[in-house]
Design a protein around this motif. Structure first.
Motif, PDB file in Angstrom:
ATOM      1  N   LEU A  46     -55.540 -14.758  -3.908  1.00 52.66           N
ATOM      2  CA  LEU A  46     -54.727 -13.608  -3.525  1.00 52.66           C
ATOM      3  C   LEU A  46     -53.324 -14.067  -3.154  1.00 52.66           C
ATOM      4  O   LEU A  46     -53.133 -15.192  -2.695  1.00 52.66           O
ATOM      5  N   ILE A 103     -62.057  -1.286   0.921  1.00 53.77           N
ATOM      6  CA  ILE A 103     -60.729  -1.909   0.946  1.00 53.77           C
ATOM      7  C   ILE A 103     -60.809  -3.347   0.472  1.00 53.77           C
ATOM      8  O   ILE A 103     -59.967  -3.809  -0.311  1.00 53.77           O
ATOM      9  N   SER A 104     -61.826  -4.087   0.926  1.00 58.89           N
ATOM     10  CA  SER A 104     -61.979  -5.488   0.495  1.00 58.89           C
ATOM     11  C   SER A 104     -62.175  -5.572  -1.014  1.00 58.89           C
ATOM     12  O   SER A 104     -61.553  -6.405  -1.680  1.00 58.89           O
ATOM     13  N   TYR A 106     -61.340  -3.336  -3.280  1.00 59.64           N
ATOM     14  CA  TYR A 106     -60.115  -2.888  -3.939  1.00 59.64           C
ATOM     15  C   TYR A 106     -59.089  -4.013  -3.981  1.00 59.64           C
ATOM     16  O   TYR A 106     -58.481  -4.283  -5.020  1.00 59.64           O
ATOM     17  N   THR A 107     -58.904  -4.686  -2.853  1.00 63.63           N
ATOM     18  CA  THR A 107     -57.938  -5.778  -2.777  1.00 63.63           C
ATOM     19  C   THR A 107     -58.336  -6.925  -3.691  1.00 63.63           C
ATOM     20  O   THR A 107     -57.494  -7.490  -4.395  1.00 63.63           O
ATOM     21  N   TYR A 108     -59.607  -7.250  -3.706  1.00 64.72           N
ATOM     22  CA  TYR A 108     -60.055  -8.365  -4.537  1.00 64.72           C
ATOM     23  C   TYR A 108     -60.007  -8.022  -6.023  1.00 64.72           C
ATOM     24  O   TYR A 108     -59.567  -8.819  -6.847  1.00 64.72           O
ATOM     25  N   LYS A 111     -56.475  -8.038  -7.615  1.00 64.71           N
ATOM     26  CA  LYS A 111     -55.623  -9.217  -7.431  1.00 64.71           C
ATOM     27  C   LYS A 111     -55.002  -9.615  -8.763  1.00 64.71           C
ATOM     28  O   LYS A 111     -55.572  -9.360  -9.833  1.00 64.71           O
ATOM     29  N   LEU A 125     -51.201  -3.403  -1.045  1.00 64.97           N
ATOM     30  CA  LEU A 125     -52.513  -3.716  -0.469  1.00 64.97           C
ATOM     31  C   LEU A 125     -53.133  -4.994  -1.008  1.00 64.97           C
ATOM     32  O   LEU A 125     -54.160  -5.427  -0.510  1.00 64.97           O
ATOM     33  N   VAL A 126     -52.552  -5.575  -2.012  1.00 68.53           N
ATOM     34  CA  VAL A 126     -53.162  -6.736  -2.650  1.00 68.53           C
ATOM     35  C   VAL A 126     -52.492  -8.000  -2.123  1.00 68.53           C
ATOM     36  O   VAL A 126     -51.580  -8.549  -2.735  1.00 68.53           O
ATOM     37  N   ASN A 127     -52.944  -8.430  -0.955  1.00 65.88           N
ATOM     38  CA  ASN A 127     -52.487  -9.699  -0.395  1.00 65.88           C
ATOM     39  C   ASN A 127     -53.538 -10.245   0.547  1.00 65.88           C
ATOM     40  O   ASN A 127     -54.518  -9.570   0.875  1.00 65.88           O
ATOM     41  N   ILE A 130     -54.266  -8.300   4.096  1.00 66.93           N
ATOM     42  CA  ILE A 130     -55.074  -7.078   3.987  1.00 66.93           C
ATOM     43  C   ILE A 130     -56.528  -7.429   3.692  1.00 66.93           C
ATOM     44  O   ILE A 130     -57.450  -6.884   4.309  1.00 66.93           O
ATOM     45  N   PHE A 131     -56.759  -8.353   2.768  1.00 70.59           N
ATOM     46  CA  PHE A 131     -58.132  -8.724   2.446  1.00 70.59           C
ATOM     47  C   PHE A 131     -58.825  -9.359   3.648  1.00 70.59           C
ATOM     48  O   PHE A 131     -59.963  -9.003   3.969  1.00 70.59           O
TER      49      PHE A 131
END
Length: 174
Positions: A46, A103-104, A106-108, A111, A125-127, A130-131
Motif C-alpha cells: 500500500l 473498509i479494509s 476496499y483499501t486492499y 491498492k 482511502l487507499v493508503n 487507513i488500512f
C-alpha cells in the motif's frame, strides 16, 4: 471467559479513540510516520500517505474531533446499566466489525498495481494509514463481539438475579 472482559475492551478502544483524536489534532505527522503503519503498508504494497495527510490541519483536526467524540460517546455507552449496555453493544460490535472489514477490503482491493487502478492512484482511502486503522478496528470489534457472546450466559444470570431481587424488594415494601 477471556482474559479481558468485553466492557474493558470497549473502554480500551474508547481510550485509544480519544488518544488518536489528540494525536490527529496536535501532531498528525506522528501517525503518518508510525513504524507499524509503515510496516503494514509495505508488507501489503500500500502507498504511504502523502505529505498532504499531515499538512492539511483542518481535515486532521476534524478527524481528531470525530475520534474524540466517538471515544467519549463509547465511554458513556459502556457506562449504562448492564441490561441496556448488553443489548446496545451486542448490536454495535458486529456492525462495527463488518464496517471496518469492508473498509479494509476496499483499501486492499483498490491498492495500486492490482490491475484495477493506475499504479499511482490518488484515491484518498487507499493508503497504509487507513488500512492499518480499519484493520485494527476490525480486530478490536470482532474481539469485543466474541467476548460479549462468551459472557452472555453469565450476564443474563446476573440480570435475572437483579430483577428477582428488585421484585422481592418491591413485594416487601408493600
Amino acid at each position: 471467559m477471556g482474559w479481558i472482559g468485553a466492557y474493558n475492551l470497549i473502554r480500551i478502544v474508547a481510550a485509544v479513540h480519544v488518544f488518536l483524536g489528540y494525536i490527529l489534532i496536535m501532531a498528525p505527522q506522528k501517525l503518518a510516520n508510525d513504524s507499524s503503519v509503515m510496516i503494514v503498508g509495505e508488507a501489503l504494497g500500500l502507498q504511504q500517505p502523502k505529505s498532504s495527510f499531515h499538512e492539511n490541519p483542518l481535515a486532521c483536526a476534524l478527524a481528531g474531533l470525530v475520534f474524540m467524540l466517538s471515544g467519549i460517546s463509547d465511554f458513556v455507552a459502556v457506562s449504562m446499566s448492564e441490561e441496556v449496555a448488553r443489548d446496545y453493544w451486542g448490536a454495535q460490535a458486529p456492525m462495527r466489525a463488518l464496517f471496518f472489514t469492508a473498509i479494509s477490503m476496499y483499501t486492499y482491493l483498490l491498492k495500486p498495481g492490482r490491475g484495477n487502478v493506475s499504479p499511482t492512484s490518488n484515491h484518498p482511502l487507499v493508503n497504509s494509514v487507513i488500512f492499518s486503522w480499519a484493520f485494527m478496528e476490525f480486530i478490536w470489534w470482532f474481539w469485543v463481539y466474541i467476548s460479549l457472546r462468551e459472557e452472555r450466559s453469565e450476564a443474563m444470570a446476573r440480570i435475572m438475579f437483579r430483577k428477582q431481587q428488585k421484585a422481592e424488594m418491591d413485594l416487601n415494601e408493600d
